[in-house]
Enzyme design. Sequence first.
Site, PDB file in Angstrom:
ATOM      1  N   SER B 261     119.274  11.489  40.275  1.00  0.00           N
ATOM      2  CA  SER B 261     120.185  11.456  41.636  1.00  0.00           C
ATOM      3  C   SER B 261     121.376  12.448  42.485  1.00  0.00           C
ATOM      4  CB  SER B 261     120.306   9.970  41.948  1.00  0.00           C
ATOM      5  OG  SER B 261     121.413   9.960  43.425  1.00  0.00           O
ATOM      6  N   ARG B 300      71.003  -5.704  54.076  1.00  0.00           N
ATOM      7  CA  ARG B 300      71.905  -4.599  54.275  1.00  0.00           C
ATOM      8  C   ARG B 300      72.778  -4.643  55.283  1.00  0.00           C
ATOM      9  NH1 ARG B 300      70.126  -0.915  52.815  1.00  0.00           N
ATOM     10  NH2 ARG B 300      69.289   0.130  54.270  1.00  0.00           N
TER      11      ARG B 300
END
Lengths: 367, 367, 367, 367
Positions: B261, B300
Amino acid sequence: MSDSLLGPMFGTPGGDALLAALLETEAALARAQARYGVIPAAAAETIAACCRPGSYDAAELGRRAVRHASMVVPLVAELRARAGDAGRYVHQGATSQDVVDTALSLVAARRLDAIGTDLAAVADALAALADDHRATVQIGRTLLQQALPTTFGLVCAGWLVGVDEARAGLSRVRAERLAVQLGGPVGTVADLGGYGVVEAVAADLGLAAPVLPWHTTRNRVAELAAALGIAAGALATVALDVALLSQGEVGELAEADPGGSSAMPHKRNPARAVLVTACAHRAPGLVATILAAQPQEYQRAAGRWQAEWPVLTDLLGTAGAAAGHARAMLTGLRVDTDRMRANAAAAPAPDVGGLVDRALRNHREQP
Amino acid sequence: MSDSLLGPMFGTPGGDALLAALLETEAALARAQARYGVIPAAAAETIAACCRPGSYDAAELGRRAVRHASMVVPLVAELRARAGDAGRYVHQGATSQDVVDTALSLVAARRLDAIGTDLAAVADALAALADDHRATVQIGRTLLQQALPTTFGLVCAGWLVGVDEARAGLSRVRAERLAVQLGGPVGTVADLGGYGVVEAVAADLGLAAPVLPWHTTRNRVAELAAALGIAAGALATVALDVALLSQGEVGELAEADPGGSSAMPHKRNPARAVLVTACAHRAPGLVATILAAQPQEYQRAAGRWQAEWPVLTDLLGTAGAAAGHARAMLTGLRVDTDRMRANAAAAPAPDVGGLVDRALRNHREQP
Amino acid sequence: MSDSLLGPMFGTPGGDALLAALLETEAALARAQARYGVIPAAAAETIAACCRPGSYDAAELGRRAVRHASMVVPLVAELRARAGDAGRYVHQGATSQDVVDTALSLVAARRLDAIGTDLAAVADALAALADDHRATVQIGRTLLQQALPTTFGLVCAGWLVGVDEARAGLSRVRAERLAVQLGGPVGTVADLGGYGVVEAVAADLGLAAPVLPWHTTRNRVAELAAALGIAAGALATVALDVALLSQGEVGELAEADPGGSSAMPHKRNPARAVLVTACAHRAPGLVATILAAQPQEYQRAAGRWQAEWPVLTDLLGTAGAAAGHARAMLTGLRVDTDRMRANAAAAPAPDVGGLVDRALRNHREQP
Amino acid sequence: MSDSLLGPMFGTPGGDALLAALLETEAALARAQARYGVIPAAAAETIAACCRPGSYDAAELGRRAVRHASMVVPLVAELRARAGDAGRYVHQGATSQDVVDTALSLVAARRLDAIGTDLAAVADALAALADDHRATVQIGRTLLQQALPTTFGLVCAGWLVGVDEARAGLSRVRAERLAVQLGGPVGTVADLGGYGVVEAVAADLGLAAPVLPWHTTRNRVAELAAALGIAAGALATVALDVALLSQGEVGELAEADPGGSSAMPHKRNPARAVLVTACAHRAPGLVATILAAQPQEYQRAAGRWQAEWPVLTDLLGTAGAAAGHARAMLTGLRVDTDRMRANAAAAPAPDVGGLVDRALRNHREQP
């Protein structure tokens, strides 16, 4: 502890199955420890004799469980009191999660056996339909539009493969993944009497023996949940098509015992297909909840383990209900072959007998 | 058709892998049909020669795919044009879903192979830690509170079992459940040239041959998703504990390359553990979406099939990223055995060597 | 850091929108701090002038972001370098999460505005259909079976109410819940220059000002996700019925531009309805993933925050695509009133004009 | 019909609340119809007098409901029989879904009221902690690592904002979105007596009057589920931090009544935090299931409506339990300010009083 956390608590049907399984686990542990000389054989006999669930006041134990925020602590206390001098050998070396996880495996095992019976009946019914209608022309539909001819037997064969594959998945989980849990407070197996005890309990209860205690290695639970979710999906696939083919405008199928309507007596509702759909709809969210509970902290989780039991109970229940309704849906299912032929504009049936036979062979090879 | 529906479209990295797989599928189909005398051998050679993905303008094909609302239609048109006289033998008897599903199986197979490599490295690293630290005392923790001593080696062995079980699940799916799809418009295999062609394509592509076409029998997809979700969960279990054990107040582990950091140089973030957690967090919802897509209509589906591809792409991607980050997390992981001993109040290490060996043996038996 | 974690990275379309939003945020912060005397006005002007996204090499910044495991660190470094002497005033008092969360709010705000446009068009189309067909008899169907007559206008009015309610939810989130994030490393607002700066940035960017920094108070993100999920569901409700009413056997609706099939030219696929269904199907799992990410640790989460961005990107994308497809689905929708009348056995239309008017009035009252 | 589908059936605690609500609905409908002259006033009085739930044998009605696959049909039959001559005016013009949906809204309304009480107590407790500890230094932690100082009061203020925002969401749903359902078989309101009857029933029952019947417009149900999920998430955020801050190695918080361990008396388990976490963990999957059920077919769904009731029951139960446990978790919570100061290395507390006041002001403005 709210019973909405714990799931069905002692004194309710689901909870009583758990109570019986917890007592079975304690009895099996005592017997195994006696065999390995960890506790006296007479103590094990006394303990096992005290483990008959019918002799307990389940509702009262449930109240104590909620008060102690534990299903196991008051049960073990009661069992120790009943066992008299043998009481000090009760639950030896075990931790609460050991017996809860083992009991849940037992409950799941019995539910899977029952679901397996319904699924086998579903598969047999589909196999019979596939065989009978291998040459019954039906118009194939894609994106909900009529496309090209197939046969109703081949359609049934497709459903059959899905159900048989789901059965295979559940069978694998039942045989290999429902395991005893025995490790003691932090999973070292220290005071249980060695790994032989774990294996003996597993053999006694008809569960698998794990590589290690799995207090925070929850793959087994996740695999059980996934297999149940897939089975629900396979059943919902059949139900979806049964409902669509039962539309008045399509008219190719009808349930033998359609739900009626007092106001509209002409209706023939696909009642069981609706119920299968409803039951199966609940499964994916429950599976995701179990998967999200897989990462558990250190040697005992701070929340995600505690969330598993009610979710698994719901999942076993809803998948089981789906299987039961699917079986009823197919029993006496009416196939209107005239309507099928008409919808297919009297096209000749394609020759798909070889494909149907592949599915039937696969079905016969299921254990 | 929006590419947010289709998932990564041709012209992006994920889409290009699909494009290559679609072309491989068309080539394999032509070769298999030639072998069975369905199309001329010379035509198959021409077609296969036209199936090198590098020779296509992926971005342009992507645009056409969106315009036609189909990935396959413009690709087959282009392939036919390139193949000249052999063009009429391209894609013979197949339907779009045939080649899309087969291509997705191929893409998944390659992703699983890569994930398997990372997972094997993760497991090997955990096995080494388990072996090295079998006698390194560590305080066991339950409900985030210190409980009783265990060893860090046993903790690693528990993680190892979870990862190895997840690998076994993925291996099974890779070998048995990733299958070719070939059935033609309504799944009758009518104009493909017989089931031998299906089996030949499967052998050619290194995929399984299904019992039947599985256009709307989606167990295979669901099993793939579940196995990926469980693998992500097994990795997240390790990462959760690594992050917790890396807390400054605990101090027992540190990643070799912690995220820093700029504002707070003293911080040693468990950067990779955080990334594993983030990647794995996405999995359960994606698995549920695939499971909810399992019931598909007729021959389908009208929506749920079309939703699978982007979801599977995300799931393969996020599980794969979790595996990569987990491997990096464990590489050079710093184990502070002094701190472990201090946190355990210098308690003696319990003897858990036998348990650790069980996990290592199980690890060595993995394929 | 894998880009599969971060979601679309700089250098891709989705990532570039984020890059622009990050730069807008830095510029707005500098302007607000200048207004409150925290930094010199000239510095703010210089910084804002350096925040034009077009002048950045997005792909290169993306590569650096992956290398630094941060989208913000390399961007701020680049911005500081460009700003010269004003560079030290860049990003003052802010933490990376501040600008990422603010940028995500901005990206979401613009996507919601675009989705709102499509949803308004969908609602207007439904309102017109409801008005036109208020007296067009249609058979009502329950459990997929014909029941009693209703009118197609009332059916459209029901769809309209759902879409309008979803729009209201999104509007509320847009106006009240998409907020700036500014708190500094642990949320104390210490070095930002006071809460007035937060409010000024919010006003500048057209976002809400929060009660407090919300680094680990993620209600806002969850509300955004839920509103998107509900909107997708409202659209899918319409699409489901459009697809069912387009079945050949029902024949009451047809899309103006139905998807065709090369092999089966007679088919009239409900192509857009299928796409709406597919897009919407993905939403519930994504919403659940965001909800499950709500509990975040301490002052910055160790994984669940990092998971939000790709999931929100997917959710905005799939809900937006559903809205676009729904709009296209309704454009020129063909209503076969003869077929409706025939399916209703020429029953008289019930008088439901009053109900239809209620829905139209509610529609006109939408903001 | 399996009771695992229907959720809690008459004769169980959850089911009895539904039974009472169904009877309240029938009574309110009769009264409203009497007011509008649809049925005789005396008949309405007789019907209402027959609607006292205590006079019914719930278990027997439950058995009949399962046999008829309907909760409403046998109940209406019984009510008609009891009402004698007034019986023919029972349930006039209504369909089963009308009374079930209305009853579910009523049940939800009462559960929300109870949850609101617990949430208000949680928020008040957090407000008191925020006020008391506004200047109590605590080390802020990001990615589980110590970062920079904040105050425990500001941390509590952040939790408070999350809980208050969740309360606002539930209040809005309670007031505006829990609505009566009255439309008759296909939603035309034909035989109910006009829309005034709908509004009168709504006023009578304290529910909202909808724009239209919402048989298959399920936004309302989805909004209820989302608000519950977000509330659970806000509570889990607090519980996560309470559990982490209660770690022995951190030692900054302890529950007043920590769960103990018979084997390890030194442990101070964050028992209530664990329960909040467990309860909240179940919510996202349940919310996703409700969202996925939003698209419903035609005028009555074929499965997804039927799935809602058990899922909502679970969600109301688990969110309610989370609120109850959270309230207990905060009651008497021990704050170790010495440990906080030591963990912060005795850094001075930052001045965050203004931020804390913002949260307290927002809290006081909640309805």
